[in-house]
Design a protein around this motif. Structure first.
Motif, short mmCIF file in Angstrom:
data_model
loop_
_atom_site.label_atom_id
_atom_site.label_comp_id
_atom_site.label_asym_id
_atom_site.label_seq_id
_atom_site.Cartn_x
_atom_site.Cartn_y
_atom_site.Cartn_z
N ASN A 242 -1.96 -7.11 16.62
CA ASN A 242 -1.61 -8.05 15.52
C ASN A 242 -2.16 -6.54 14.73
OD1 ASN A 242 -1.27 -10.85 15.36
ND2 ASN A 242 -3.40 -10.84 16.28
N TYR A 243 -2.84 -5.70 15.47
CA TYR A 243 -3.66 -4.76 14.73
C TYR A 243 -2.54 -3.80 13.95
CZ TYR A 243 -8.51 -4.50 16.75
OH TYR A 243 -9.00 -4.24 17.48
N VAL A 246 -1.93 -5.15 10.39
CA VAL A 246 -3.14 -5.32 9.79
C VAL A 246 -3.43 -4.09 9.64
CG1 VAL A 246 -5.72 -5.78 9.68
CG2 VAL A 246 -4.22 -7.29 10.92
N PHE A 247 -3.24 -2.93 10.35
CA PHE A 247 -3.38 -1.75 9.63
C PHE A 247 -2.14 -1.02 9.11
CE2 PHE A 247 -6.99 -1.15 12.28
CZ PHE A 247 -6.51 -0.83 13.65
N GLU A 249 -0.56 -2.71 6.66
CA GLU A 249 -1.54 -3.89 5.19
C GLU A 249 -2.64 -3.15 4.38
OE1 GLU A 249 -2.07 -7.85 5.86
OE2 GLU A 249 0.52 -7.63 7.09
N TRP A 250 -3.63 -2.29 6.01
CA TRP A 250 -4.57 -1.11 5.29
C TRP A 250 -3.71 -0.59 4.91
CZ3 TRP A 250 -9.31 -0.53 8.71
CH2 TRP A 250 -9.90 -0.13 8.32
N ILE A 253 -3.33 0.90 0.98
CA ILE A 253 -4.40 0.29 0.06
C ILE A 253 -5.26 2.19 0.05
CG2 ILE A 253 -4.43 -1.71 -1.34
CD1 ILE A 253 -7.02 -2.17 1.12
N GLU A 254 -5.28 2.15 0.78
CA GLU A 254 -5.63 3.25 1.22
C GLU A 254 -5.15 5.01 1.00
OE1 GLU A 254 -9.25 3.54 2.06
OE2 GLU A 254 -9.80 1.76 2.27
N GLU A 256 -6.65 8.66 1.87
CA GLU A 256 -6.32 9.21 3.15
C GLU A 256 -5.85 8.74 3.93
OE1 GLU A 256 -9.29 11.65 0.00
OE2 GLU A 256 -10.34 10.39 1.87
N MET A 257 -6.62 7.65 4.61
CA MET A 257 -6.74 6.93 6.12
C MET A 257 -5.57 6.74 6.00
SD MET A 257 -10.13 5.09 7.10
CE MET A 257 -10.04 3.88 6.33
N MET A 435 -7.91 9.91 10.86
CA MET A 435 -7.89 9.40 9.20
C MET A 435 -8.56 9.62 8.50
SD MET A 435 -8.33 5.65 11.36
CE MET A 435 -9.59 5.16 10.74
N TYR B 260 -9.02 -3.17 -5.15
CA TYR B 260 -8.86 -2.49 -3.21
C TYR B 260 -9.64 -3.44 -2.64
CZ TYR B 260 -10.38 0.07 0.26
OH TYR B 260 -11.19 1.38 1.48
N LYS B 267 -8.40 -7.81 4.82
CA LYS B 267 -8.09 -7.27 5.84
C LYS B 267 -8.90 -6.73 6.70
CE LYS B 267 -4.46 -6.81 3.74
NZ LYS B 267 -3.05 -8.33 4.59
N ILE B 274 -9.79 -11.09 14.96
CA ILE B 274 -9.12 -9.75 15.80
C ILE B 274 -9.95 -9.09 17.12
CG2 ILE B 274 -7.07 -7.60 16.45
CD1 ILE B 274 -6.12 -8.24 13.64
N GLN B 410 -14.46 5.64 5.01
CA GLN B 410 -13.62 6.47 6.19
C GLN B 410 -14.31 6.85 7.30
OE1 GLN B 410 -11.42 8.40 2.93
NE2 GLN B 410 -10.57 10.15 4.77
N ARG B 414 -12.95 5.74 11.21
CA ARG B 414 -12.23 6.99 12.01
C ARG B 414 -12.46 7.44 13.76
NH1 ARG B 414 -13.94 12.28 10.67
NH2 ARG B 414 -13.13 11.50 8.87
#
Lengths: 435, 509
Positions: A242-243, A246-247, A249-250, A253-254, A256-257, A435, B260, B267, B274, B410, B414
């Protein structure tokens, strides 16, 4: 298959292991050495499985799976040619028939077990459905394993019925039934009775019985827990998947990450997917353990036979003793024990001397027969114990060897699982740190 | 309102605010602001709900000292809006921190009316405005709530760190269970430290009082402040104005922020779920494994030849068990609290954005009113001017704090996820922890363990590649024990490399 080598039962008539009349091998039967075993002469595989429909004994439609048995003679290297492959189809019930025949015909042998009829020790991924392709596949492997074990057994491999099972498609069932082995099978009730009432079984067999009980219980417990552990492990890995979703999808919107998240998510997907292969391999391990779980039953069967024979022996001896006693009583005219005879003679008067003489004669004949029978039963029993124990020793070695390897392969699997885990998480860590 | 006297203390070295913005701070007061209450630059921008008329006693500080001595927020008249933006662009420099706070030692107190827990809050500081360099006070959850509401009131468009929830329904954790108290204590500790690290909030007067006042002092201070009614009046006005469409003239930046936050909030909530699910599955796995190992030991009791192998497998499974426990602990100490914090943060941020909209709404409604009421134009225009500044301050405050928050987020993400990866790496490595000799070749290792002759082991290796479906397959005598030398070296090399990379990138809060 015409080559003379491939038909050992013809070329060695004195070693004919097929259906000895008394249900026991003749004494001093030369046993095939490893090199002579059928397994070395013939390549045997169960290569395919196919769903079929047909009519069963009650003339109803049924679906069943048929398995393709392929055999090919192993030519010596100098010939350099590949023999043609012979093949025929068999279904599970025929395998069962073969095994029943073998266990009745060779009661002193620990006959290899068949793979399970129904899926047992399932965890949620495998269905318990007999038609499930994974189950069918594993059963195919199990059947091949069974045939190979029989073919490499020094005694069993020489059996004609076994040979024709592999090579003769039509009429095999009739051939088996003609041997009349079903009649020789000991009734379950008789065996149970013997188990309880036998007085002096060989101690080794009693120990063996205990051992096989313990083995069965511990292996079935192990398999149950293993199935639960597999279930949980599956859960852990799959939730990580699942990560990935979601990652990704996330990451949309990011700024730099985003990259780090996206690639980390990919690794999570890889991680989650890796469990499928791991658990499939583990199923093979579980199957190996299952084989020995079923072997425990085969061991018990040999012990039961011994107990039955011993009980028979004891009963025969007892019978003989009582007949001798009777004879003595009649001869001397004394009634030593309280018996019906004594009562009736008191009530209705004694018999005439002629009658007595006749009875004594009959009894003496019976005693004679009885003593001979006892002697032969004794001999049979001793032979049984000897040959059974030889096979049991062979079995023990096989078991230790196989189980050790199974455990080692299990360890190897765990190691490879850890290696995969390390790889995935190393990659993931790299992504995260970017990230 | 919050018009407490402030006396400029001795100039302090610049605190953890960096030097980025100081150079640009424009000390000149804007023209045309009678009774211009100019407070310290930072605080000025932040205070937007203060009533305008009580700022007489505030002074304008010079650049350096003003930053150092922001005691409280108050006036609504910023020196110059543009300068404000720059103020907020500094990096948080933990090395220059001069305020250290710990929260520990929960104690329960039982009174006739209620039972509650207090926590010990220890503050160590070198700041001048603190009378002493060390303080120890006891605070209860209610006090933290009070602090948070004061901070929110004073800085509506700054991002106030989240407080742990009052009552966690999800886990059905009993209010006073040890686990609950410990989780809460950690969260409270984080809360105070995040405030201490915030360039503006750290100088908040209520914050200082919270850290230093004795119990009775705090309760009396709490009783001061705007009356409930006046505060409610403000809220009503704010809500009313927002309803009238504060969203209309929203600058693009804030719409982006809103979008955002909506996605982020979604999320992060899913991630939280999760992570909890993974924890649960790992726990169940652990429970099953606990039973798995002993079965092998039991079996070894009825065997002779394979007893050792069985015991070996049993011990490895037990090792696996312990490693799983550690893995779970790692999750619950690290990932779960952070994700939870950011779930709360997402709510806070949505609130902050709303409040900004409200402030804008006030302005917009006044502007609309102006359009309709010509005669009072002058008065209105003054009001509007004030509101415009207010809005601008709020926007700038938010923008700067937003950037800071994003950077922190961030960083946090990280480091948290890297930590998770490390945790998992450790887990996989730990299942092979028997230290081993320096043998490099597999053969040598096999010989070592099993004292198998070299020829035998070579034979075994040759039979290695059998079809896996063939039941007679042979393997070299691998066991758990063998892989150490290979795997640990492999893992250590990898680990060291990554650690080097990781420590360069990681900015610890």
């Amino acid at each position: 298959m015409e080559s003379a080598e491939a038909e050992p039962s013809d070329s060695r008539p004195e070693e004919d292991g097929a259906a000895p009349r008394s249900g026991l091998p003749p004494p001093e039967q030369p046993v095939a050495t490893m090199e002579d075993c059928l397994a070395k002469k013939m390549e045997i595989t169960v290569s395919e499985a196919e769903k079929r429909t047909g009519r069963n004994a009650m003339n109803m439609q049924e679906t069943y799976t048929a398995y393709l048995i392929e055999t090919r003679a192993v030519e010596s290297q100098s010939e350099g040619q590949c023999a043609p492959v012979d093949s025929l189809w068999r279904r599970y019930s025929e395998f069962e028939l073969l095994r029943n025949y073998l266990s009745v015909t060779y009661p002193h042998i620990v006959v290899p077990p068949l793979p399970e009829k129904r899926a047992d020790f399932v965890w949620h991924k495998l269905s318990a459905d007999n038609m499930d392709p994974d189950f069918v596949e594993r059963r195919r492997i199990g059947l091949e394993n069974f045939l190979l074990r029989v073919a490499s057994h020094p005694v069993l491999c020489q059996d004609k019925i076994f040979y024709s099972f592999l090579t003769q498609e039509g009429g095999w069932k009739e051939m088996v039934n003609e041997t009349g082995f079903q009649l020789k099978a000991d009734s379950r009730l008789k065996a149970l009775n013997a188990t309880f009432r036998v007085k002096n079984p060989d101690k080794r067999f009693t120990e063996l019985k205990h051992y096989s009980d313990e083995l069965q219980s511990v292996i079935s417990h192990l398999l149950r827990v293993r199935a639960r552990v597999a279930d949980r492990l599956y859960g852990v890995y799959k939730v990580h998947g699942n990560y990935g979703r979601v990652f990704s999808e996330w990451s949309a919107i990011e700024k730099e990450m985003g990259d780090g998240l996206q690639s980390a998510g990919h690794h999570m997907d890889v991680y989650a997917a890796s469990i499928d292969d791991i658990l499939e391999e583990e199923e093979h391990y579980a199957d190996q353990l299952k084989e020995y779980l079923f072997y425990a039953e085969a061991l018990r069967a040999v012990c039961r036979k011994h107990e039955l024979m011993q009980y028979d022996l004891e009963m025969a001896a007892q019978d003989l003793t009582s007949k001798k006693q009777q004879c003595e009583e009649l001869a001397t005219g004394t009634v030593r024990t309280f018996s019906l005879k004594g009562m009736t003679s008191k009530l209705f008067g004694q018999e005439t001397p002629e009658q007595r003489e006749a009875k004594i004669k009959v009894l003496e004949e019976q005693i004679q027969e009885g003593e001979e029978q006892l002697k032969s039963k004794n001999l049979e029993g001793r032979d049984f114990v000897k040959s059974a124990w030889a096979d049991i020793e062979r079995f023990k070695e096989q078991k230790n060897h196989d189980l050790k390897e199974a455990l080692i392969s299990y360890a190897v699997m765990q190691i490879s699982m850890c290696k995969k885990g390390i790889q995935v998480w190393t990659n993931a860590k790299e992504c995260f740190s970017k990230m | 309102m919050e018009a407490e006297g402030r006396v400029p203390g001795p100039p302090l070295p610049p605190p953890s605010l960096g030097s980025g913005g100081e150079a640009e701070a424009d000390p000149d007061p804007p023209a045309g602001s009678p009774g211009a209450a100019r407070g310290p630059l930072l605080a000025a921008a932040a205070e937007v709900l203060a009533l305008d008329d009580e700022e007489d006693d505030l002074e304008v500080f010079s650049k350096d000292t003003s930053l150092a001595e922001v005691n409280s927020f108050s006036p609504s008249m910023p020196i110059s809006p543009s300068s404000m933006i720059n103020q907020y662009k500094f990096e948080d420099e933990p090395e220059l921190r001069d305020l250290f706070i710990t929260v520990d030692d929960p104690e329960s107190h039982i009174t006739a009316i209620e039972t509650f827990i207090t926590y010990r809050v220890v503050t160590k500081t070198s700041r001048g405005e603190f009378d002493s360099s060390e303080y120890e006070v006891r605070r209860r959850y209610q006090d933290f709530l009070w602090l948070k509401s004061k901070l929110e009131a004073a800085h509506p468009t700054l991002i106030i760190p989240p407080l742990p929830e009052k009552f966690i329904m999800k886990g059905m954790v009993e209010r006073f269970s040890e686990e609950f108290i410990e989780t809460r204590r950690k969260a409270l500790h984080k809360f105070l430290n995040r405030i201490a690290d915030h360039p503006t909030l750290t100088f908040n007067e209520d914050f200082k009082i919270f850290l230093t006042a004795q119990a009775w002092e705090l309760s009396s201070h709490k009783k001061q402040g705007p009356s409930l009614l006046s505060r409610m009046g403000q809220t009503v006005r704010a809500v009313a104005s927002s309803v009238r469409g504060g969203v209309k003239n929203r600058p693009e930046t804030f719409t982006e922020m809103n979008d955002y936050m909506e996605t982020f909030s979604q999320k992060i909530n899913v991630l939280d779920k999760i992570a909890h699910r993974i924890y649960k599955e790992e726990r169940e796995y652990f429970n099953e494994m606990k039973e798995y190992g002993p079965i092998h030991t039991l079996w070894s009791a009825s065997e002779e030849d394979i007893a050792d192998s069985l015991k070996g497998v049993a011990s490895c499974i037990d090792k696996c068990c312990k490693a799983t426990e550690k893995r779970m602990a790692g999750l619950s100490e690290n990932l779960l609290p952070i994700l939870h914090e950011y779930v709360l943060y997402s709510e806070i941020l949505m609130g902050v954005l709303k409040r900004r909209d409200q402030i804008q709404g006030e302005l917009d409604s006044k502007v609309d009113a102006l359009a309709n009421k010509k005669p009072e134009k002058d008065l209105f225009s003054e009001e509007i001017g004030k509101l415009e500044d207010k809005v601008e301050c709020a926007n700038n405050a938010l923008k700067a704090d937003w950037d800071r928050w994003k950077q922190n987020m961030q960083c946090d993400m990280r480091s948290t996820f890297t930590n998770v990866a490390e945790n998992n790496l450790r887990y996989y490595e730990e299942t092979h922890t028997r230290p081993f000799s320096n043998s490099t070749s597999e053969n040598a290792i096999i010989n070592d363990i099993f004292k198998v002759s070299t020829m035998e082991s070579r034979e075994l290796e040759q039979k290695h590649t059998w079809h896996v479906t063939h039941c007679f397959y042979y393997h070299p005598y691998y066991t758990f024990y063998f892989c150490i030398s290979f795997l640990v070296r492999y893992a250590i090399v990898v680990y060291e490399n990554l650690f080097a990379v990781f420590s360069k990138n990681n900015v610890v809060e």
